[in-house]
Design an enzyme around this catalytic site. Structure first.
Site, PDB file in Angstrom:
ATOM      1  N   ASP A   1       0.828  -1.207   0.000  1.00 31.16           N
ATOM      2  CA  ASP A   1       0.000   0.000   0.000  1.00 31.16           C
ATOM      3  C   ASP A   1       0.863   1.258   0.000  1.00 31.16           C
ATOM      4  O   ASP A   1       1.955   1.272   0.553  1.00 31.16           O
ATOM      5  CB  ASP A   1      -0.909  -0.019   1.239  1.00 31.16           C
TER       6      ASP A   1
ATOM      7  N   HIS B   1       2.421   3.476  -9.070  1.00 30.66           N
ATOM      8  CA  HIS B   1       2.152   2.059  -9.359  1.00 30.66           C
ATOM      9  C   HIS B   1       3.333   1.437 -10.124  1.00 30.66           C
ATOM     10  O   HIS B   1       3.720   0.298  -9.880  1.00 30.66           O
ATOM     11  CB  HIS B   1       0.864   1.912 -10.166  1.00 30.66           C
TER      12      HIS B   1
ATOM     13  N   LEU C   1      10.502 -20.630  -5.015  1.00 27.81           N
ATOM     14  CA  LEU C   1       9.603 -19.706  -4.305  1.00 27.81           C
ATOM     15  C   LEU C   1       8.206 -19.860  -4.880  1.00 27.81           C
ATOM     16  O   LEU C   1       8.012 -19.813  -6.094  1.00 27.81           O
ATOM     17  CB  LEU C   1      10.061 -18.246  -4.493  1.00 27.81           C
TER      18      LEU C   1
HETATM   19  C1  IPE Z   1      -5.488  -2.641  -0.092  1.00 31.50           C
HETATM   20  O1  IPE Z   1      -5.113  -1.316  -0.331  1.00 31.50           O
HETATM   21  C2  IPE Z   1      -5.464  -3.416  -1.372  1.00 31.50           C
HETATM   22  C3  IPE Z   1      -4.154  -3.580  -1.985  1.00 31.50           C
HETATM   23  C4  IPE Z   1      -3.019  -3.223  -1.466  1.00 31.50           C
HETATM   24  C5  IPE Z   1      -4.179  -4.214  -3.265  1.00 31.50           C
HETATM   25  P1  IPE Z   1      -6.228  -0.173  -0.485  1.00 31.50           P
HETATM   26  O2  IPE Z   1      -5.499   1.100  -0.618  1.00 31.50           O
HETATM   27  O3  IPE Z   1      -7.170  -0.528  -1.567  1.00 31.50           O
HETATM   28  O4  IPE Z   1      -6.980  -0.299   0.906  1.00 31.50           O
HETATM   29  P2  IPE Z   1      -7.877   0.746   1.692  1.00 31.50           P
HETATM   30  O5  IPE Z   1      -8.909   1.262   0.742  1.00 31.50           O
HETATM   31  O6  IPE Z   1      -6.974   1.831   2.165  1.00 31.50           O
HETATM   32  O7  IPE Z   1      -8.446  -0.042   2.841  1.00 31.50           O
HETATM   33  C1  IPE Z   2      -1.562   0.319  -3.454  1.00 28.82           C
HETATM   34  O1  IPE Z   2      -1.373   1.695  -3.477  1.00 28.82           O
HETATM   35  C2  IPE Z   2      -1.884  -0.227  -4.825  1.00 28.82           C
HETATM   36  C3  IPE Z   2      -3.294  -0.614  -5.009  1.00 28.82           C
HETATM   37  C4  IPE Z   2      -4.199  -0.679  -4.051  1.00 28.82           C
HETATM   38  C5  IPE Z   2      -3.697  -0.948  -6.367  1.00 28.82           C
HETATM   39  P1  IPE Z   2      -2.585   2.725  -3.450  1.00 28.82           P
HETATM   40  O2  IPE Z   2      -2.982   3.038  -4.853  1.00 28.82           O
HETATM   41  O3  IPE Z   2      -3.678   2.233  -2.564  1.00 28.82           O
HETATM   42  O4  IPE Z   2      -1.877   4.002  -2.796  1.00 28.82           O
HETATM   43  P2  IPE Z   2      -2.463   4.968  -1.701  1.00 28.82           P
HETATM   44  O5  IPE Z   2      -2.946   4.128  -0.563  1.00 28.82           O
HETATM   45  O6  IPE Z   2      -3.568   5.733  -2.349  1.00 28.82           O
HETATM   46  O7  IPE Z   2      -1.293   5.822  -1.325  1.00 28.82           O
HETATM   47 MG    MG Z   3      -4.066   2.425  -0.578  1.00 34.42          MG
END
Ligand code: IPE
Ligand code: IPE
Ligand code: MG
Length: 264
Positions: free
Chosen positions: A42, A59, A153
């Site tokens: 995240d 990303h 792995l």
């Molecule tokens: C959780 O992250 C899902 C992934 C890392 C793929 P999100 O950014 O979607 O989660 P929330 O919305 O903060 O709970």
């Molecule tokens: C995690 O990073 C990737 C996905 C959930 C696809 P985020 O896109 O949730 O990044 P933040 O949480 O908004 O910083």
């Molecule tokens: Mg996120």
């Protein structure tokens, strides 16, 4: 729940883990190595915003962190690694970001699988793969088939994954088995039920790491995480590297897992 350590930069974005603050793991105290590490990756969006970049840049950098993490897992001798790349709920994001993310996935499958195969990685995907375009679905199946005999792995990538949907699907499959006479309700033990989950051939995670400072599961491996240890890191996913991975493993090894029994 504990955050193992953090170092905030001047603008308030917490971006790095001060690994020097993590005491060295003392093996004589008997901690075991983690067999299965799962990661909620995240913070890509925040990483990009902090730099005035579009979210896709975060990303893209996140995909590089995935590569580093796979290498770190192999070096550390971890046998199972599961990474949460896209949740069922992430489809709620704006169309532009979905297009960017699926485009990145498409490229990842086209460019990385050969190298993963070479490195001895066996790939599995969990989640609602039928929600992706047919060409992506074909590449997912091909990646699994091409790496099936690898053993170094076991890498599971959760894509359009949601644990509640997974558990509901397992319940439907168990009901169907009862209806066709192959399962008696009284034989539906925890183990038999786990056999209906998409992770039926995977051990439960020992350690779940979440980056970005958020401390929640966001619908990840709810059944399988029953006795997992959690490490929450104040590092944004694109900055995650082998140092963070190793520090989380060391923190795991210091924990005492009791599974409901008494210590000592
Ligand atoms: C959780 O992250 C899902 C992934 C890392 C793929 P999100 O950014 O979607 O989660 P929330 O919305 O903060 O709970
Ligand atoms: C995690 O990073 C990737 C996905 C959930 C696809 P985020 O896109 O949730 O990044 P933040 O949480 O908004 O910083
Ligand atoms: Mg996120």
């Amino acid at each position: 729940m504990p955050v193992i350590s953090k170092a905030a930069v001047a603008d308030g974005h917490v971006v790095s883990l001060a690994t020097s603050a993590v005491p060295a793991f003392d093996r004589s105290r008997g901690g075991a190595a983690a067999t299965h590490v799962a990661i909620i990756m995240d913070g890509n969006g925040r990483w990009a915003s902090a730099r005035g970049l579009p979210r896709i840049a975060g990303h893209r950098e996140g995909a590089r962190a995935v590569r580093r993490t796979i290498e770190a897992a192999i070096r550390a001798g971890v046998s199972w690694l599961t990474i949460y790349a896209f949740s069922s709920e992430n489809w709620r994001r704006p169309a532009g970001e979905i297009i960017d993310l699926t485009g990145l996935l498409r490229r990842y499958l086209q460019t990385e699988i050969a190298e993963l195969k070479e490195s001895g990685v066996r790939l599995r995907f969990i989640g609602e793969r039928d929600r992706f375009d047919p060409d992506i679905q074909r590449d997912l199946a091909k990646a699994e088939a091409d790496t099936r005999t690898n053993t170094r792995l076991n890498l599971t990538i959760a894509l359009s994954y949601g644990a509640r949907a997974e558990i509901a699907a397992a319940a439907r499959a168990a009901i169907a088995a009862v209806q066709d006479g192959t399962l008696k309700p009284e034989d539906l033990t925890e183990d038999r039920f786990a056999g209906f989950l998409t992770t039926h051939d995977t051990p439960d995670p020992d350690l779940i790491i979440r980056t970005s400072g958020e401390q929640r599961l966001s619908n990840f491996l709810l059944w399988q995480a029953a006795y997992a240890e959690f490490v929450f890191l104040d590092v944004l996913w694109p900055d995650f590297d082998a140092t963070h991975f190793d520090a989380a493993l060391a923190e795991y090894a210091r924990r005492e897992r009791r599974f409901g029994a008494r210590a000592g």
